[in-house]
Design an enzyme around this catalytic site. Sequence first.
Site, short mmCIF file in Angstrom:
data_model
loop_
_atom_site.label_atom_id
_atom_site.label_comp_id
_atom_site.label_asym_id
_atom_site.label_seq_id
_atom_site.Cartn_x
_atom_site.Cartn_y
_atom_site.Cartn_z
N CYS A 12 0.86 -1.18 0.00
CA CYS A 12 0.00 0.00 0.00
C CYS A 12 0.90 1.23 0.00
CB CYS A 12 -0.88 0.00 1.25
SG CYS A 12 0.11 0.07 2.75
N HIS A 79 3.46 1.81 11.14
CA HIS A 79 2.51 1.68 12.27
C HIS A 79 2.60 2.84 13.25
CE1 HIS A 79 2.05 -2.38 11.16
NE2 HIS A 79 3.07 -2.90 11.79
N HIS A 129 -1.42 -4.74 19.22
CA HIS A 129 -0.79 -4.38 17.95
C HIS A 129 -0.07 -3.03 18.13
CE1 HIS A 129 -0.28 -3.12 13.79
NE2 HIS A 129 -0.47 -4.38 13.44
N GLU A 131 0.37 -0.53 16.28
CA GLU A 131 -0.37 0.66 15.85
C GLU A 131 -1.36 1.10 16.93
OE1 GLU A 131 -2.57 0.53 12.03
OE2 GLU A 131 -4.06 1.79 13.03
N THR A 169 -6.35 1.05 11.56
CA THR A 169 -6.47 1.31 10.10
C THR A 169 -6.81 0.07 9.29
OG1 THR A 169 -4.10 0.99 9.92
CG2 THR A 169 -4.88 3.28 10.01
N CYS A 197 -8.24 2.73 6.81
CA CYS A 197 -7.62 3.49 5.71
C CYS A 197 -8.15 3.04 4.35
CB CYS A 197 -6.11 3.36 5.77
SG CYS A 197 -5.50 1.79 5.19
N SER A 225 1.08 -10.13 9.81
CA SER A 225 0.47 -8.96 9.18
C SER A 225 -1.03 -8.91 9.47
CB SER A 225 0.73 -9.01 7.67
OG SER A 225 -0.20 -8.22 7.00
N SER A 226 -1.42 -7.87 10.20
CA SER A 226 -2.82 -7.74 10.61
C SER A 226 -3.75 -7.62 9.40
CB SER A 226 -2.94 -6.51 11.51
OG SER A 226 -4.25 -6.10 11.62
N SER A 269 1.68 -5.69 2.89
CA SER A 269 3.13 -5.81 3.05
C SER A 269 3.73 -6.91 2.17
CB SER A 269 3.46 -6.07 4.52
OG SER A 269 2.64 -7.09 5.03
S1 SF4 Z 1 -2.56 2.80 7.33
FE1 SF4 Z 1 -3.23 1.83 5.43
S2 SF4 Z 1 -2.03 2.87 3.83
FE2 SF4 Z 1 -1.04 3.27 5.81
S3 SF4 Z 1 0.48 1.66 6.03
FE3 SF4 Z 1 -1.33 0.97 7.09
S4 SF4 Z 1 -2.43 -0.26 5.56
FE4 SF4 Z 1 -0.94 0.99 4.46
#
Ligand code: SF4
Length: 286
Positions: A12, A79, A129, A131, A169, A197, A225-226, A269
């Site tokens: 992404c 993240h 996580h 993030e 996200t 996102c 990978s979430s 990813s």
């Molecule tokens: S928030 Fe969305 S665009 Fe940004 S790194 Fe994560 S998955 Fe990718």
Amino acid sequence: MEVIVAQHAGFCFGVTKAVDTVYEQIDRTDAGNIYTYGPIIHNETVVSDLEKKGVRVIESEADIEGLKGQKGTIVIRSHGVTRKAQAALEETGLNIVDATCPFVKRIHKVVAEESQKGKSIIVVGSANHPEVEGIVSYVQGKVYVIDGPESAEKFDENRELDYTLVAQTTFNKKKFQETVEIFKNNGYNINIVNTICNATDERQTEAEEIASKADAMIVIGGAHSSNSRKLYEICKEKCADTYFIQTLEDLHLNLTENVKLVGITAGASTPKNIIEEVQNYVRTNF
Ligand code: SF4
């Protein structure tokens, strides 16, 4: 047999930016030793290529402490990090290059502003996580992390308070909507900010469409990978014969004659070359 590869599959925008940032630092002559705080993405191939080029992964407070007084560059991955980790990284005196995805930064801003207004914050996502840990650290006041509809049903806090709800996200958008409905039906005064996102939204929508018509579905993504796991979850719901693999080596396809359509998608990813390899293999061998 037909093979459909999702158009929205693989790196992404945020992951591309983070990975490119590290390679840019490698090309610089003044970057010194290069570190990433956590693996830059959930992909072993990319991380090991960076390792070969001298990039080291630091993961703990002790690692950060050990860098004090040295020279070099630390890249913060897409993240983002907690405020505490950010401060500790800055204290090392190394050059900090922040590759936090703008979609994640937006959530930091939303929860900081909303909590400053006195709202309690609800984050829909996985509590452990990185993030989500980062998002939580920007809240000044009460914050709750819930992992979906079931936890929303059990949520029993003061209904007199004002809440603002955001999402990780990469959260499953269908489950996010279900979660929101539960809060509304249970009488909470809640301001919803959908922070899933665009990249996640596009990937999930397309994966669901393809899985709905496919006889077999392959989801390629890192084990940690979430967003890839969410894609698997969505595809599996629509197509019982869904495979989750990291690379072509993991793929042990068992396709009967009845399989007419195979779908392929990949998490944010997953590098392009792995998607190509899998697609070529399926096209050539079945
Ligand atoms: S928030 Fe969305 S665009 Fe940004 S790194 Fe994560 S998955 Fe990718």
